[in-house]
Design an enzyme around this catalytic site. Structure first.
Site, PDB file in Angstrom:
ATOM      1  CD  GLU A   1      -3.544   1.037   8.849  1.00  0.00           C
ATOM      2  OE1 GLU A   1      -2.885   0.466   9.743  1.00  0.00           O
ATOM      3  OE2 GLU A   1      -4.654   0.641   8.463  1.00  0.00           O
ATOM      4  CB  VAL A   2       3.409   1.661   8.900  1.00  0.00           C
ATOM      5  CG1 VAL A   2       4.816   1.830   9.451  1.00  0.00           C
ATOM      6  CG2 VAL A   2       2.456   1.155   9.973  1.00  0.00           C
TER       7      VAL A   2
ATOM      8  CG  HIS B   1       0.346  -5.977   3.820  1.00  0.00           C
ATOM      9  ND1 HIS B   1      -0.245  -5.905   5.064  1.00  0.00           N
ATOM     10  CD2 HIS B   1       0.582  -4.701   3.455  1.00  0.00           C
ATOM     11  CE1 HIS B   1      -0.353  -4.627   5.418  1.00  0.00           C
ATOM     12  NE2 HIS B   1       0.133  -3.879   4.460  1.00  0.00           N
TER      13      HIS B   1
ATOM     14  CG  HIS C   1       4.724  -2.103   4.924  1.00  0.00           C
ATOM     15  ND1 HIS C   1       4.679  -0.740   5.111  1.00  0.00           N
ATOM     16  CD2 HIS C   1       3.433  -2.519   4.912  1.00  0.00           C
ATOM     17  CE1 HIS C   1       3.416  -0.350   5.226  1.00  0.00           C
ATOM     18  NE2 HIS C   1       2.638  -1.417   5.098  1.00  0.00           N
TER      19      HIS C   1
ATOM     20  CG  ASN D   1      -1.784  -1.196   1.332  1.00  0.00           C
ATOM     21  OD1 ASN D   1      -2.345  -1.624   0.335  1.00  0.00           O
ATOM     22  ND2 ASN D   1      -1.912  -1.769   2.514  1.00  0.00           N
TER      23      ASN D   1
HETATM   24  P1  AMP Z   1      -0.311  -0.455   5.753  1.00  0.00           P
HETATM   25  O1  AMP Z   1      -1.751  -0.064   5.879  1.00  0.00           O
HETATM   26  O2  AMP Z   1      -0.026  -1.108   4.433  1.00  0.00           O
HETATM   27  O3  AMP Z   1       0.610   0.669   6.083  1.00  0.00           O
HETATM   28  O4  AMP Z   1      -0.097  -1.610   6.798  1.00  0.00           O
HETATM   29  C1  AMP Z   1       0.455  -1.436   8.065  1.00  0.00           C
HETATM   30  C2  AMP Z   1       0.298  -2.735   8.792  1.00  0.00           C
HETATM   31  O5  AMP Z   1       1.128  -2.713   9.921  1.00  0.00           O
HETATM   32  C3  AMP Z   1      -1.122  -3.028   9.290  1.00  0.00           C
HETATM   33  O6  AMP Z   1      -1.571  -4.240   8.703  1.00  0.00           O
HETATM   34  C4  AMP Z   1      -0.954  -3.156  10.794  1.00  0.00           C
HETATM   35  O7  AMP Z   1      -1.756  -4.164  11.360  1.00  0.00           O
HETATM   36  C5  AMP Z   1       0.521  -3.470  10.941  1.00  0.00           C
HETATM   37  N1  AMP Z   1       1.140  -3.095  12.195  1.00  0.00           N
HETATM   38  C6  AMP Z   1       1.060  -1.901  12.828  1.00  0.00           C
HETATM   39  N2  AMP Z   1       1.801  -1.915  13.940  1.00  0.00           N
HETATM   40  C7  AMP Z   1       2.365  -3.138  14.015  1.00  0.00           C
HETATM   41  C8  AMP Z   1       3.252  -3.781  14.947  1.00  0.00           C
HETATM   42  N3  AMP Z   1       3.703  -3.159  16.043  1.00  0.00           N
HETATM   43  N4  AMP Z   1       3.614  -5.056  14.704  1.00  0.00           N
HETATM   44  C9  AMP Z   1       3.176  -5.701  13.614  1.00  0.00           C
HETATM   45  N5  AMP Z   1       2.351  -5.150  12.694  1.00  0.00           N
HETATM   46  C10 AMP Z   1       1.949  -3.892  12.890  1.00  0.00           C
END
Ligand code: AMP
Length: 117
Positions: free
Chosen positions: A98-99, A105, A103, A90
């Site tokens: 979100e992060v 998935h 990365h 994403n």
């Molecule tokens: P994205 O929306 O592609 O940025 O995905 C971020 C992902 O990071 C989400 O699926 C979250 O569940 C996952 N996530 C957030 N914090 C953590 C954490 N501390 N450990 C493992 N996964 C996380």
């Protein structure tokens, strides 16, 4: 602009724990904290990259290729190569990221719906 305080940077630095699947000096794979399928692994390069475009545009071919080969290695180690899987990255607001650390998935272990993640 890379945020040094994002949660994945803290995981790489060992400041926040994670359930590791595979790690070496360049990459880290760990379980997603909020899985959307039976197998839900996140894969990250240990680099200051915000998203897919940043990673591809600003790294050499060896680094890029190594990351994708490691994704495939993890897929094989998870035993989902034959049954199937989905690899997603994403990016940005419309991509639902979100992060802000690049990365992927890896989803599998069951049939993945058409609009997941
Ligand atoms: P994205 O929306 O592609 O940025 O995905 C971020 C992902 O990071 C989400 O699926 C979250 O569940 C996952 N996530 C957030 N914090 C953590 C954490 N501390 N450990 C493992 N996964 C996380």
């Amino acid at each position: 602009m890379y945020d040094n305080n994002n949660i994945f940077a803290k995981i790489i630095a060992g400041k926040i724990p994670c359930k590791k699947i595979y790690e070496d000096e360049h990459v880290l794979f760990f379980e997603d904290i909020n899985p959307v399928s039976k197998i839900h692994i996140l894969g990250i390069p240990k680099l200051k990259c915000v998203n897919f475009s940043d990673f591809v545009a600003n790294n050499n071919e060896k680094t890029i290729s190594n990351f994708f080969k490691k994704i495939n290695m993890v897929i094989e180690s998870l035993g989902i190569k034959e049954s199937g899987y989905r690899v997603i990255s994403n990016s940005g607001i419309d991509g639902g990221q979100e992060v802000p650390h690049f990365h992927v998935h890896i989803l599998g272990g069951e049939k993945i719906g058409s609009k997941i993640r």
